[in-house]
Design an enzyme around this catalytic site. Sequence first.
Site, short mmCIF file in Angstrom:
data_model
loop_
_atom_site.label_atom_id
_atom_site.label_comp_id
_atom_site.label_asym_id
_atom_site.label_seq_id
_atom_site.Cartn_x
_atom_site.Cartn_y
_atom_site.Cartn_z
N ASN A 243 0.81 -1.22 0.00
CA ASN A 243 0.00 0.00 0.00
C ASN A 243 0.85 1.28 0.00
OD1 ASN A 243 -2.26 -1.51 -0.22
ND2 ASN A 243 -3.03 -1.17 1.86
N ASN B 189 -4.70 1.33 4.59
CA ASN B 189 -3.98 0.79 5.76
C ASN B 189 -2.56 0.33 5.45
OD1 ASN B 189 -5.49 0.93 8.19
ND2 ASN B 189 -6.93 -0.58 7.37
N HIS C 135 -4.16 3.35 14.69
CA HIS C 135 -5.27 2.50 14.27
C HIS C 135 -4.82 1.03 14.30
CE1 HIS C 135 -9.07 1.61 12.47
NE2 HIS C 135 -8.57 1.21 11.32
N1 LIG Z 1 -8.34 3.54 8.08
C1 LIG Z 1 -9.43 2.82 8.26
O1 LIG Z 1 -10.15 3.01 9.22
C2 LIG Z 1 -9.82 1.80 7.26
C3 LIG Z 1 -8.95 1.46 6.25
N2 LIG Z 1 -9.32 0.56 5.28
C4 LIG Z 1 -8.34 0.31 4.24
O2 LIG Z 1 -8.80 0.92 3.04
C5 LIG Z 1 -8.23 0.24 1.91
C6 LIG Z 1 -9.33 -0.06 0.90
O3 LIG Z 1 -10.22 -1.00 1.42
P1 LIG Z 1 -11.40 -1.58 0.49
O4 LIG Z 1 -12.05 -0.47 -0.24
O5 LIG Z 1 -12.22 -2.49 1.31
O6 LIG Z 1 -10.54 -2.44 -0.55
P2 LIG Z 1 -10.97 -2.89 -2.02
O7 LIG Z 1 -10.03 -3.95 -2.44
O8 LIG Z 1 -12.43 -3.16 -2.08
O9 LIG Z 1 -10.72 -1.57 -2.91
C7 LIG Z 1 -9.46 -1.04 -3.11
C8 LIG Z 1 -9.46 -0.44 -4.50
O10 LIG Z 1 -8.23 0.27 -4.70
C9 LIG Z 1 -7.93 0.15 -6.06
N3 LIG Z 1 -6.55 0.50 -6.34
C10 LIG Z 1 -5.44 -0.25 -6.16
N4 LIG Z 1 -4.36 0.44 -6.59
C11 LIG Z 1 -4.80 1.63 -7.06
C12 LIG Z 1 -4.18 2.77 -7.63
N5 LIG Z 1 -2.86 2.81 -7.82
N6 LIG Z 1 -4.94 3.79 -8.00
C13 LIG Z 1 -6.28 3.78 -7.81
N7 LIG Z 1 -6.93 2.73 -7.27
C14 LIG Z 1 -6.20 1.67 -6.90
C15 LIG Z 1 -8.25 -1.31 -6.37
O11 LIG Z 1 -8.34 -1.55 -7.76
C16 LIG Z 1 -9.56 -1.47 -5.63
O12 LIG Z 1 -10.67 -1.16 -6.46
C17 LIG Z 1 -7.54 -0.98 2.49
O13 LIG Z 1 -6.15 -0.73 2.62
C18 LIG Z 1 -8.16 -1.15 3.87
O14 LIG Z 1 -7.33 -1.80 4.77
C19 LIG Z 1 -10.55 -0.02 5.27
C20 LIG Z 1 -11.46 0.27 6.26
C21 LIG Z 1 -11.15 1.17 7.36
O1 LIG Z 2 -9.56 -3.83 9.99
C1 LIG Z 2 -9.23 -3.52 8.83
O2 LIG Z 2 -8.37 -4.11 8.16
C2 LIG Z 2 -9.93 -2.34 8.20
C3 LIG Z 2 -9.93 -1.27 9.20
O3 LIG Z 2 -8.96 -0.57 9.37
C4 LIG Z 2 -11.04 -1.24 10.13
O4 LIG Z 2 -12.13 -1.73 9.82
O5 LIG Z 2 -10.84 -0.70 11.23
#
Ligand SMILES: NC(=O)C1=CN([C@@H]2O[C@H](COP(=O)(O)OP(=O)(O)OC[C@H]3O[C@@H](n4cnc5c(N)ncnc54)[C@H](O)[C@@H]3O)[C@@H](O)[C@H]2O)C=CC1
Ligand SMILES: O=C([O-])CC(=O)C(=O)O
Length: 313
Positions: free
Chosen positions: A100, A125, A180
């Site tokens: 990431n 993340n 986090h």
């Molecule tokens: N900080 C927080 O509280 C939270 C963080 N997350 C994080 O958010 C991120 C995304 O989670 P989701 O949406 O569930 O994953 P997901 O896999 O459903 O979506 C991620 C998207 O990013 C796209 N992507 C990858 N490389 C890219 C690039 N260079 N340019 C543009 N798009 C690109 C992928 O093609 C995919 O569509 C994960 O790293 C997850 O751990 C998720 C929930 C809470």
């Molecule tokens: O747990 C994860 O990987 C996604 C996230 O950050 C959350 O839901 O808090």
Amino acid sequence: MTIQRKKITVVGAGFTGATTALMIAQKELGDVVLVDIPQLENPTKGKALDMLEASPIQGFDSNIVGTSDYEDAADSDIVIITAGIARKPGMSRDDLVNTNAGIVKSVCENIKRYCPDSIVIILSNPVDAMTYAAYHALGFPKNRVIGQSGVLDTARYCTFISQELNVSVEDVRGFVLGGHGDDMVPLVRYSSVGGIPIDSLISKDRIESIVQRTRVGGGEIVNLLGNGSAYYAPAASLVQMTEAILKDKKRIIPVIAYLEGEYGYHDLFLGVPTILGGNGIERIFELDLTTEEKAALDQSAESVRNVMSVVTV
Ligand SMILES: NC(=O)C1=CN([C@@H]2O[C@H](COP(=O)(O)OP(=O)(O)OC[C@H]3O[C@@H](n4cnc5c(N)ncnc54)[C@H](O)[C@@H]3O)[C@@H](O)[C@H]2O)C=CC1
Ligand SMILES: O=C([O-])CC(=O)C(=O)O
């Protein structure tokens, strides 16, 4: 006089990104640009069009476009980064760091070029370290680079308190400090329902179990989903932050901010209570902590520093 709609770009059109885009449009916070990689351009366009076709039914006038071309995102007021991989059961958020960090840095090169005046909110993340990576790749002032963790962690904590007492979530107040990760710090001393401190209503043991459940709240959802991580509450968290900024609400919200001495930490991104308004992070509140609370925060800060050290900037 010409009044321009706000423009919000969401990078990453996966679970969190698509849900965020829809929620932003439903609240008419502005027009939305949803960006994903060129290989997924059609599905991204399709998701955006599908959302737009919900607008006559739900009665919102925000435009939504899907694209892989950052020119469409040019001059956005806010850019939200959700691009990257999500964890699966058995993984920690930190396991995502190398993949990431590369993705976030490349996304930031485009944001820097096309949206130089934007406020950037990072979700990907491990988010504390990804906010650090973004800060260096963007070169923006610290008030315009903001990580999301505290809104979500606090929402989980407040959900569990409301369930415990069977009271409205609207009357629950509290917040979570720190990184986090599983050693985040829900601040029990600052938690209340309807103004009543929770430690006068809930037993010590039960509070401890709520705190522990909050800490592993992300993992609880990962284990239930089986193939991805939470997205409804994370999207709602991003929308609350976006709204606070675009409406200059000056809400007191815990976010991941760059610390230069606050709480005794230097050159570190960590979740702290802030005022979030039209200029992004407008102030960081430095609370007096007990020795125990500070020790817990130190441990969380140490974990964040360890992951940050893996990221080259
Ligand atoms: N900080 C927080 O509280 C939270 C963080 N997350 C994080 O958010 C991120 C995304 O989670 P989701 O949406 O569930 O994953 P997901 O896999 O459903 O979506 C991620 C998207 O990013 C796209 N992507 C990858 N490389 C890219 C690039 N260079 N340019 C543009 N798009 C690109 C992928 O093609 C995919 O569509 C994960 O790293 C997850 O751990 C998720 C929930 C809470
Ligand atoms: O747990 C994860 O990987 C996604 C996230 O950050 C959350 O839901 O808090």
